[in-house]
Design an enzyme around this catalytic site. Structure first.
Site, PDB file in Angstrom:
ATOM      1  N   TYR A   3       0.811  -1.212   0.000  1.00 38.53           N
ATOM      2  CA  TYR A   3       0.000   0.000   0.000  1.00 38.53           C
ATOM      3  C   TYR A   3       0.853   1.276   0.000  1.00 38.53           C
ATOM      4  CZ  TYR A   3      -4.594  -2.164   1.018  1.00 38.53           C
ATOM      5  OH  TYR A   3      -5.777  -2.859   0.955  1.00 38.53           O
ATOM      6  N   GLY A   4       2.104   1.144   0.388  1.00 32.26           N
ATOM      7  CA  GLY A   4       2.942   2.324   0.616  1.00 32.26           C
ATOM      8  C   GLY A   4       3.229   3.162  -0.611  1.00 32.26           C
ATOM      9  N   CYS A  50      -2.690  -1.308   9.820  1.00 29.56           N
ATOM     10  CA  CYS A  50      -1.866  -0.882   8.695  1.00 29.56           C
ATOM     11  C   CYS A  50      -1.412   0.542   8.951  1.00 29.56           C
ATOM     12  CB  CYS A  50      -2.691  -0.948   7.400  1.00 29.56           C
ATOM     13  SG  CYS A  50      -1.857  -0.256   5.951  1.00 29.56           S
ATOM     14  N   THR A 104       0.094   2.598   6.889  1.00 31.94           N
ATOM     15  CA  THR A 104      -0.184   3.476   5.762  1.00 31.94           C
ATOM     16  C   THR A 104      -1.608   4.011   5.808  1.00 31.94           C
ATOM     17  OG1 THR A 104       1.443   2.359   4.357  1.00 31.94           O
ATOM     18  CG2 THR A 104      -0.288   3.600   3.239  1.00 31.94           C
ATOM     19  N   GLU A 129       6.741  -9.928   2.171  1.00 35.10           N
ATOM     20  CA  GLU A 129       5.597 -10.638   1.592  1.00 35.10           C
ATOM     21  C   GLU A 129       6.051 -11.804   0.711  1.00 35.10           C
ATOM     22  OE1 GLU A 129       2.168 -10.410   1.556  1.00 35.10           O
ATOM     23  OE2 GLU A 129       2.028  -8.859   3.093  1.00 35.10           O
ATOM     24  N   CYS A 138       5.375   0.247  10.358  1.00 34.32           N
ATOM     25  CA  CYS A 138       4.606  -0.594   9.445  1.00 34.32           C
ATOM     26  C   CYS A 138       4.438  -1.931  10.136  1.00 34.32           C
ATOM     27  CB  CYS A 138       5.345  -0.760   8.120  1.00 34.32           C
ATOM     28  SG  CYS A 138       4.642  -2.026   7.028  1.00 34.32           S
ATOM     29  N   THR A 139       3.241  -2.492  10.080  1.00 32.68           N
ATOM     30  CA  THR A 139       2.980  -3.717  10.845  1.00 32.68           C
ATOM     31  C   THR A 139       3.648  -4.953  10.244  1.00 32.68           C
ATOM     32  OG1 THR A 139       0.851  -3.978   9.687  1.00 32.68           O
ATOM     33  CG2 THR A 139       0.829  -2.854  11.820  1.00 32.68           C
ATOM     34  N   HIS A 140       4.270  -4.811   9.071  1.00 32.03           N
ATOM     35  CA  HIS A 140       5.097  -5.902   8.553  1.00 32.03           C
ATOM     36  C   HIS A 140       6.425  -6.009   9.305  1.00 32.03           C
ATOM     37  CE1 HIS A 140       2.373  -5.800   5.080  1.00 32.03           C
ATOM     38  NE2 HIS A 140       2.934  -6.928   4.664  1.00 32.03           N
TER      39      HIS A 140
END
Length: 238
Positions: free
Chosen positions: A39-40, A70, A72, A143, A171-173
């Site tokens: 999404y970034g 998220c 973003t 991802e 960022c939650t990643h």
């Protein structure tokens, strides 16, 4: 209570995992938009369409509240979404701002997507000395499970933050690679997983977890299993 949680992909599962641990007696409906990740690099108009579609899906599932897992979306559209929908929505960043403004940390670093950094949500709202760094390569590589290539970017993204007291994983990643980031920076810098700051949720209902993804393949399933581990869940593709 039935709680909807959503993110661009698998990153929000780090938030879901903490919610399940802190508030286990709830039903969770998770939506990961793996078809459209990341999404970034998307425009605000694109993000409005994507997030609205997800929230409409979660409302159809009759959730009682929604957590935007998220960074973003939280940094750019939380006010818009909260005003648009007649349902309680918690974004992932507001609790972090509150926590840090009431903390003793003075030198704050933030790593996040380009869209989150562009919003300047941290520098505008923190009463601290803030350095913000966009890390656009992190989400696609996480991802795709390409963790070895991530090592090529740690110095480029992180070296300017070695003077910080605390770094927000904006960022939650990023909690997925928290250990690797910590090893690179050293243990003297605290890394803040934003989900740690979410507290205002009831713990009242049945324990159940449903996961929905806009794209589902073996790699995504492997990542889900790696993040949630022993948690029981039902996984589906939309």
């Amino acid at each position: 209570m039935k709680i909807g949680v959503f993110d661009s992909g698998i990153g929000g599962l780090t938030v879901l995992k903490r919610l399940i641990k802190k508030f286990p007696n709830n039903e969770y409906i998770y939506y990961g938009d793996t078809k459209n990740v990341p999404y970034g690099d998307k425009s605000i108009e694109e993000l409005k369409v994507l997030s609205s579609n997800i929230i409409n899906f979660l409302i159809e599932k009759e959730v009682d509240m929604i957590v935007i897992a998220c960074g973003t979306i939280s940094s750019n559209l939380s006010t818009y979404l909260k005003e648009k929908y007649n349902i309680r929505i918690i974004d992932i960043i507001s609790p972090v701002i509150d926590y840090l403004n009431n903390s003793n940390y003075e030198k704050i670093g933030v790593i996040a997507t380009q869209a989150t950094i562009n919003s300047k949500i941290f520098s505008k709202n923190l009463n601290k000395e803030v350095k913000e760094v966009a890390c656009p390569k992190f989400v696609p590589l996480i991802e795709s499970n390409n963790f070895s290539e991530l090592e090529n970017y740690y110095s480029y993204y992180l070296d300017n933050l070695k003077d910080r007291d605390l770094i927000v994983l904006g960022c939650t990643h990023y909690p997925i690679i928290k250990k690797e980031i910590s090893e690179y920076l050293g243990n003297n810098i605290k890394l803040l997983d934003m989900a740690e700051c979410i507290n205002d949720i009831k713990n009242d209902g049945i324990s159940r977890v449903e996961l929905y993804f806009s794209k589902l393949d073996d790699k995504i399933v492997s990542n889900v299993n790696s993040i949630l581990k022993d948690k029981k869940y039902i996984i589906k593709m939309i």
